[in-house]
Design an enzyme around this catalytic site. Structure first.
Site, PDB file in Angstrom:
ATOM      1  N   CYS A   1       0.863  -1.188   0.000  1.00  0.00           N
ATOM      2  CA  CYS A   1       0.000   0.000   0.000  1.00  0.00           C
ATOM      3  C   CYS A   1       0.899   1.237   0.000  1.00  0.00           C
ATOM      4  O   CYS A   1       2.097   1.124   0.258  1.00  0.00           O
ATOM      5  CB  CYS A   1      -0.930  -0.012   1.210  1.00  0.00           C
ATOM      6  SG  CYS A   1      -0.074   0.101   2.781  1.00  0.00           S
ATOM      7  N   PRO A   2       0.325   2.400  -0.281  1.00  0.00           N
ATOM      8  CA  PRO A   2       1.170   3.581  -0.508  1.00  0.00           C
ATOM      9  C   PRO A   2       2.106   3.951   0.651  1.00  0.00           C
ATOM     10  O   PRO A   2       3.271   4.224   0.429  1.00  0.00           O
ATOM     11  CB  PRO A   2       0.159   4.687  -0.757  1.00  0.00           C
ATOM     12  CG  PRO A   2      -1.060   3.992  -1.281  1.00  0.00           C
ATOM     13  CD  PRO A   2      -1.083   2.673  -0.590  1.00  0.00           C
TER      14      PRO A   2
END
Lengths: 101, 849
Positions: free
Chosen positions: A9-10
């Protein structure tokens, strides 16, 4: 079935690991085997070996980022989903895998 | 036969004052009658009259007909047509943003996302208040003038004509002297109104009908005010102020000072946010402080004395409110946010809730900081920093000492001398100073000798009004001429020195001789007191203020006659950069971040250290924590700020390593510009603190937050209060940046917002249990009851903490962990529960970095 998966995820702080946990848990419940590699803020953990990849029936890519080493999965059956889907609807991912197989 | 020219109004904001002024000026150059008919309203107005034009409500794209008749109509048509086609549209302005103010202060995301309607100003006094906006009237028309009956018509007409002539010539003269484009433009508008044919005609016909000039002016004022307030454009409504101004000035030029009586007891709403163009300290003192909650003053520098008074009275204040299309009609409800220097109008429910939370945070933060402020401040690497306060009354001294000040670094004495017909007696001064020294409870008090000049009203000193008082006759320079007054003050200070730890400070020193003069006067007074048998401190130290660049370059020489130094940074910066701090157009230059300021302050401090003299700084920057790394890096270990800033500064000192700051300043001195220095300061890593990842004080139960914004704000505010983060806005930004990528609601009623920032002092897992579940984001299918906020320090060496967080993330996916959380009824139980499921020990023993 045998699966390998990559989550990412970011910010790499939470969803990467939640998705990994959920995939592992759901696979157990459904009687599948799975190994999950996480690509988070700590870098790559639980890295998938070439053998593990080769032996898997399908690859689950649950990531909102471009994952590292995507070419490792060339030619494999891939199920690509947003990381949220792995957290919230992991069951449906395995169902999809069954369908494509 | 008249001539016509048809066009559509090309101005986006309609015909407001600026284009109307120009059109009426052009039209007035011709003998012909020039009228414009607005096809939308059917209204016909005199194009030579500014007021007639702006009152006719011409809007963008209205069909207009220019109608010209007279002997020069052909020339007039040609000229005016060219003007309308080529120049008219260019006279429009961008209303929303005049672009001059560089946006420097950021708004927190939790406020920004409430979409406030606000006007920006510049910060003067911090604090948050809500109330009704009211324009302060500092004077009103003398009622006797209105009641008096008119003299014969020809006498009144002569008075009026004389008044107009005098007014126009005075305005023209002021225009010639105008110091800025803005001031010039306002005077132009005033001249245009004073020359407006319709305006004059209106007043003259009333006088011809037998009214007195005063009554005629007042009725014209009322007429045009209502005309303008009905105009559709807010820009035009704002012209009311100009109209009011011109009418008042006209009254003054006809009747002189008798035209007005001063206005006390203006009816104020119970909670008023007062707006004034200018406000003298005297006018401020006369205001009913029980009703005035906040203050907005347009013409004021940060250091004006009104600001000092407002700060002392705890009245939040901002200045230089931006020009805007938002009209602040009296009675409009607003929040004055002195911290972010904005006025929020018509705050919505969510904005009001934001400010309630903000108030709660401020109160808790103040309590925390106060509790800690009694301790000695030290940097993270152990350098002691003394934080003094500036004060100007015994009451302020008491407040400052209560707030944890290590003493009074600057006691201003001007207040005893201003706004009175004669200087205070030595006895009076002694009484006040004695009270101040006692209020300091044995802590040092630095009393500054009288610091006045042409900009401060002290009538009995007969100081000349100067073109440029800041480069003029002021401070120590005037002492020889007012020796008697200075002697009285020195006697009072010496007598007070017997009662505590007193030092004397001499303002505006540029030469060694000025200090010598004061020293010999002090020696003389000491002899006197000795002979009189009066007690005083024989070792009294006398220091010099360093506020001229000259003094800053001869510290070694001054050290022979000065026992200590105090940097007056407000003036020093303005002199060094040759930029008047009251002049808006050079305000951009006025920044302590200029590398020249950094290098110069460093040189001053280095010289003082070599000369073995104490040195402190007492300007505004000493109380603004954003400059703290700079001041520490320059080598200052003694600061004197406003009393309200003491606890904040003390709390912040420990966030930094003095040695980090010193290294940063070495780079800052050679930086290209102020922007680079600002970045250096902002990037300076705050020192990490060694704290457990989770403690009961970061577990919040039964939060009343009703939205994601409020929940995040509650958690971040608590981190600030617990001293776990440095700049809350930065943390909020980091959390929201993540939140905007995709929601952190993960199902099961749980959300885990998180962010990394350099502004994190201690990595933290905070927890919030909501009273009522909230809808985290529009896409979330289930409401959120539990919120984990993970705030992580943005640096390379934190992998071990990441392990913890990844463990937490995994636990959330497990039923057993979630169920257990439901049963936790106290913050301690939550901490226990988390500790039982995640092994924090390894990490915490190595934490701290």
């Amino acid at each position: 079935m045998k699966f390998v998966a990559v989550t990412g995820c970011p910010t790499g702080i939470a969803h990467t690991y939640m998705a990994a946990e959920q995939l592992e848990k759901t696979a157990r419940e459904l009687g599948h085997e799975i190994q999950v590699e996480t690509q988070g803020a700590m870098g790559i953990e639980n890295e998938l070996s070439a053998a593990a990849i080769a032996g898997a029936d399908a690859v689950i890519l649950a990531a909102d980022i471009a994952i590292e080493g995507a070419d490792r999965f060339d030619g494999k059956t891939k199920i690509e989903v947003p990381v949220q889907t792995a957290i919230k609807e992991a069951g449906s991912i395995f169902a999809r895998a069954g369908a494509v197989k | 036969m008249s001539l016509e020219y048809q066009f559509f109004c090309p101005l986006k904001h309609g015909v407001h004052a600026r284009p109307a002024t120009e059109l009426s000026r052009r039209a007035s150059a011709f003998r012909s009658d020039v009228r414009i008919v607005n096809g939308r309203t059917g209204q016909s107005s005199n194009a030579k009259s500014l007021l007639s034009l702006v009152g006719a409500d011409f809007r963008h794209d209205d069909p207009c007909v220019l109608d010209i008749s007279g002997d020069d109509q052909a020339d007039a048509l040609r000229e005016l047509r060219t003007f309308i086609e080529q120049e008219f549209a260019g006279l429009d302005i961008a209303v929303e943003d005049d672009g001059r103010r560089v946006v420097d202060h950021r708004l927190p995301p939790s406020l920004r996302m409430c979409n406030p309607t606000y006007l920006r100003g510049r910060p003067v006094v911090s604090g948050i208040v809500e109330g009704a906006v009211v324009h302060l009237a500092t004077q009103r028309v003398n009622p006797e003038l209105i009641e008096a009956s008119a003299t014969p018509v020809d006498v009144e007409m002569d008075r009026l004509a004389g008044g107009f002539t005098a007014l126009v010539s005075e305005l023209t003269a002021r225009k010639a002297r105008a110091s800025s484009l803005e001031a010039g433009a306002i005077l132009d508008a005033h001249i245009a109104i004073a020359n407006d044919p319709e305006f004059r005609d209106q007043i003259e016909s009333s006088v011809r009908e037998g009214q007195s000039v005063a009554v005629a002016i007042q009725s014209a004022k009322a007429y045009y005010e209502s005309l303008l307030s009905n105009a559709g454009s807010r820009l035009i409504e704002e012209r009311q102020l100009d109209l009011r101004d011109v009418c008042d000035q006209l009254l003054r030029s006809v009747y002189g000072k008798a035209a007005f009586v001063s206005q006390n007891g203006q009816h104020l709403p119970e909670s008023a946010i007062a707006i004034a163009e200018e406000l003298t300290p005297q006018q401020f003192l006369e205001l009913d402080k029980s009703r005035i909650r906040g203050l907005i003053v347009n013409k004021i520098g940060m250091t004006s004395h009104t600001a000092v008074l407002a700060r002392a009275a705890g009245v939040p204040m901002i200045c230089d409110l931006q020009k805007s299309s938002i009209v602040l009609t009296d009675g409009r409800f607003a929040v004055l946010d002195g911290d972010h220097a904005i006025l929020v109008v018509d705050p919505s429910g969510s904005i009001q809730r934001y400010y309630q939370r903000e108030q709660t945070k401020r109160t808790r933060l103040r309590q925390q900081q106060r509790a800690r402020a009694q301790l000695q401040a030290a940097t993270a690497d152990g350098e002691t920093v003394r934080v003094f306060a500036n004060a100007m009354s015994p009451l302020e001294v008491k407040k400052a000492i209560d707030a944890g000040a290590d003493g009074i670094g600057l006691y201003r004495t001007e207040w005893m001398f201003l706004d009175r017909p004669a200087p205070p007696t030595e006895g009076e001064q002694f009484e006040t100073l004695a009270e101040a020294v006692r209020a300091a409870q044995g802590k040092p008090v630095v009393i500054r000798l009288l610091d006045v000049g042409g900009d401060k009203p002290v009538p009995y000193l007969n100081l000349p009004v100067e073109e440029n008082p800041f480069l003029g006759y002021r401070g120590a320079r005037i002492y020889p001429e007012i020796e008697r007054v200075v002697r009285g003050q020195v006697r009072a200070i010496l007598r007070a020195s017997a009662l505590g730890r007193v030092r004397m400070l001499v303002p505006m020193i540029a030469t060694v001789a000025e200090m010598q003069w004061v020293r010999s006067l002090v020696a003389d007074v000491m002899d006197e007191l000795n002979q009189e048998g009066v007690d005083f401190d024989r070792e009294l130290e006398i220091g010099a203020m360093v506020e001229t660049p000259a003094a800053g370059l001869v510290i070694a020489q001054l050290a022979r006659v000065a026992d200590f130094f105090s940097i007056g940074s407000n003036d020093l910066i303005q002199y060094l950069l040759a930029a008047d701090r009251g002049n808006e157009r050079v305000r951009g230059l006025q920044t302590p971040y200029h590398p020249a300021v950094v290098a110069f302050l460093k040189a001053i401090v280095d010289q003082a250290v070599r000369a073995q003299r104490d040195i402190s700084i007492c300007g505004e920057i000493a109380g603004q924590s954003e400059y703290l790394p700079l001041l520490l890096g320059i080598g200052l270990r003694s600061l004197s700020s406003e009393p309200t800033a003491v606890s904040v500064v003390k709390a912040r000192v420990g966030d930094y390593d003095a040695s980090d700051c010193e290294t940063m300043v070495q780079t800052a001195m050679t930086a290209v510009d102020a922007g680079s220095v600002r970045t250096l300061c902002a990037k300076l890593q705050v020192r990490p603190k060694s704290r457990p990842l989770i403690e009961p004080n970061v577990v919040l139960f039964d939060s009343t937050a009703g939205t994601r914004e409020e929940a995040i704000k509650d958690l971040v505010d608590n981190l600030l209060i617990q001293g776990r983060i440095h700049d809350p806005i930065d943390i909020e930004e980091a959390v929201w940046t993540r939140e905007k990528q995709s929601s952190t609601s993960v199902g099961y009623g749980i959300a885990i917002p998180h962010g990394r920032s350099r502004q994190v002092l201690a990595n933290t897992i905070s927890f919030l249990r909501l009273k009522e579940p909230i809808n985290w984001d529009d896409g979330a299918e289930d409401a959120v009851r539990f919120v984990f906020l993970l705030t992580i320090r943005d640096s390379e060496a934190d992998q071990s903490h990441m392990t913890i967080l990844s463990q937490l993330a995994r636990r959330i996916m497990q039923d057993e962990f979630r169920k257990g959380l439901e049963y936790c009824e106290t913050p301690t139980a939550v901490v226990e529960h988390i500790r039982n499921h995640i092994n924090l020990n390894d990490v915490e023993t190595t934490a701290g970095g």
